[in-house]
Write an enzyme that holds these catalytic residues in place. Sequence first.
Site, PDB file in Angstrom:
ATOM      1  N   ASP A  37       0.806  -1.345   0.236  1.00  0.00           N
ATOM      2  CA  ASP A  37      -0.041  -0.033  -0.026  1.00  0.00           C
ATOM      3  C   ASP A  37       1.009   1.182  -0.069  1.00  0.00           C
ATOM      4  O   ASP A  37       1.742   1.540   0.971  1.00  0.00           O
ATOM      5  CB  ASP A  37      -0.980   0.044   1.327  1.00  0.00           C
ATOM      6  CG  ASP A  37      -1.420   1.250   1.587  1.00  0.00           C
ATOM      7  OD1 ASP A  37      -1.677   2.153   0.506  1.00  0.00           O
ATOM      8  OD2 ASP A  37      -2.113   1.450   2.691  1.00  0.00           O
ATOM      9  N   ASP A  41      -4.120   4.007   2.956  1.00  0.00           N
ATOM     10  CA  ASP A  41      -5.287   3.613   3.026  1.00  0.00           C
ATOM     11  C   ASP A  41      -5.618   2.297   3.557  1.00  0.00           C
ATOM     12  O   ASP A  41      -6.837   1.891   3.908  1.00  0.00           O
ATOM     13  CB  ASP A  41      -6.285   4.140   1.789  1.00  0.00           C
ATOM     14  CG  ASP A  41      -5.995   3.050   0.624  1.00  0.00           C
ATOM     15  OD1 ASP A  41      -4.900   2.188   0.872  1.00  0.00           O
ATOM     16  OD2 ASP A  41      -6.933   3.271  -0.202  1.00  0.00           O
ATOM     17  N   ASP A  45      -1.967  -1.164  -3.627  1.00  0.00           N
ATOM     18  CA  ASP A  45      -2.217  -0.521  -4.991  1.00  0.00           C
ATOM     19  C   ASP A  45      -1.147  -0.796  -5.762  1.00  0.00           C
ATOM     20  O   ASP A  45      -0.132  -1.319  -5.759  1.00  0.00           O
ATOM     21  CB  ASP A  45      -2.499   0.903  -4.730  1.00  0.00           C
ATOM     22  CG  ASP A  45      -1.264   1.653  -3.901  1.00  0.00           C
ATOM     23  OD1 ASP A  45      -0.189   1.250  -3.956  1.00  0.00           O
ATOM     24  OD2 ASP A  45      -1.705   2.334  -2.937  1.00  0.00           O
ATOM     25  N   ASP A 228     -10.675 -16.114 -14.844  1.00  0.00           N
ATOM     26  CA  ASP A 228     -11.303 -16.359 -13.884  1.00  0.00           C
ATOM     27  C   ASP A 228     -12.396 -17.355 -14.350  1.00  0.00           C
ATOM     28  O   ASP A 228     -12.970 -17.088 -15.226  1.00  0.00           O
ATOM     29  CB  ASP A 228     -11.808 -15.301 -13.179  1.00  0.00           C
ATOM     30  CG  ASP A 228     -12.362 -15.605 -11.747  1.00  0.00           C
ATOM     31  OD1 ASP A 228     -11.803 -16.196 -10.860  1.00  0.00           O
ATOM     32  OD2 ASP A 228     -13.644 -15.523 -11.875  1.00  0.00           O
ATOM     33  N   GLU A 289      -8.237 -20.801 -15.287  1.00  0.00           N
ATOM     34  CA  GLU A 289      -8.572 -21.526 -13.883  1.00  0.00           C
ATOM     35  C   GLU A 289      -9.776 -22.348 -13.978  1.00  0.00           C
ATOM     36  O   GLU A 289     -10.950 -21.753 -14.114  1.00  0.00           O
ATOM     37  CB  GLU A 289      -9.103 -20.109 -12.757  1.00  0.00           C
ATOM     38  CG  GLU A 289      -9.480 -20.726 -11.274  1.00  0.00           C
ATOM     39  CD  GLU A 289     -10.322 -19.848 -10.811  1.00  0.00           C
ATOM     40  OE1 GLU A 289     -10.295 -20.179  -9.423  1.00  0.00           O
ATOM     41  OE2 GLU A 289     -11.286 -19.218 -11.562  1.00  0.00           O
TER      42      GLU A 289
END
Length: 567
Positions: A37, A41, A45, A228, A289
């Site tokens: 991060d 926050d 990211d 996915d 996947e």
Amino acid sequence: MTSPDLAEHPFDLSSQPGAEWWRTAVIYQIYPRSFADSSGDGIGDLPGVTAHLDDLVDLGVDALWLSPFQRSPQKDAGYDVADYCDVDPLFGTLADFDTMLAAAHGRGIRVIVDLVPNHSSDQHAWFQAALAAGPGSRERARYLFRDGKGVHGELPPNNWDSVFGGPAWTRVPASDQATVDATPGQWYLHLFDTSQPDFDWSNEEVREEFRRILRFWLDRGVDGFRVDVAHGLVKDSALPDYTPPTDADALGGGEENVPYWGQDGVHDVYRDWHRVLAEYDGDRALCAEAWLPTIEQTALWVRPDEMHQAFNFAYLETKWDAAPLRAVIDESLRAYGAVGAPSTWVLSNHDVVRHASRLALTEENPQGHGIGPLSPGKPIPDVGLRRARAASTVMLALPGSAYIFQGEELGLPEAVDLPDEARQDPTWFRTAGERYGRDGCRVPVPWSATEPAYGFSPTGASWLPQPASWANLARDRQIGDGASTLSLYTTLLAGRRTHRLGAGRLEWIETHEPGILAFRNGNVTVVANIGSAAIPLPHGSVIATSGPITDGMLPVDTAVWLENGAA
């Protein structure tokens, strides 16, 4: 077609059939919200990824896979996508993505991005339009809306359950509430959360939209896509009732003839995508996947005109036992080799209990259920770590490609004792706490033992709490420690590249010792002691060992690489 930045790649973009990079690569999975991060926050990211690329270079990986970072309401940690062609502000901007991509390429690291084609977010513009347009509309035809059963359509179209628990259908209001009995509201299918409506892949408009999405990211220079729920997308058009076995994995890996998994029509989608990727220079890759009942069925997804890789979940799910491990390795090399594809080995990811814990479980734990404070058969940490190190030592010596999940190079276990109020996985909520879900494998990475949030965030914020014991596993504690898990992985990846193990050929060694797994790959001999007693260490120069060797003996739950060794 070539995107502007591709000319700056430090690696060969020419296509070499049979020698493509994805056949032998070690690919590092980054779960962005838990990696690093930069903003403070408490959520990782893209600039955080960029800041740690040199750490990945030091580790020795060939590529990275980014779990979803596209615009999303984050009902399912980004797997509910509202805009496939933009970055969610939580993770940065498109400019941040481009910066990260260029920085990775400049270091010789390729980048694969996650693509979620089975479903969108209910906040996606298409689904909002479908709700507004009503039954029979072009907008609703993009999703699986159906009339209900019963006198007034008050029953769902069939009995399917959601992967996350509860029914897989949700009813929407009739367009005119005053005529609800005459015009009952339709139901839409969501194999996952109610906020994740399934697309209808028999609709050409859906197919064309995903061609556009593929080209959007390929034009930016990405090297491929992890897909996915790749075995989803197409459903049996009759929508027959189906009740899975009570002990079934959440994604159906052990089940035959499931009307919403592994339908033949899915292969046409990936043949189409294969042609799109072939429009671009270099070897772009599709990784599936796909949770399917057998290795043989999974291999069908990586035939020459379809996908390039498919996660070897049969290997991931094999118990820590020499005989079944040898069997699954044999079957994998045979089945994938028969279609000209590599086996894609994996032990951990963001959906399964980390293997530093899973390999020491003493009770069955179906995929997706997770473990928590009240789970039976909780792992013994020392045993789990020892087995995980040995299992990784075996895996990274196998021919083919391999994926490693962020933090496994630090020996991170599952975070078992997360408080109930911290949990965020939809599985936890949709099963009313019956299943702990996947939060335990998604806890943010510890980088520094003494910094706030162990270096994950400059403010100490963390979207999931990190166990206090992880201070001892922080990356800065492991650098320079030859006995650390980080040092083990660094040594294994360097040795794998030096000895070209990914492109090698496996030859079993018969040891006549119970519980011993032994093989050669080129000039490297690998021996794993999965038995009940220490054995004499074979002759040879030690390249790497997963644990201490004492008095010439290879301990239980320990694996070793030997150069010019003989078992």
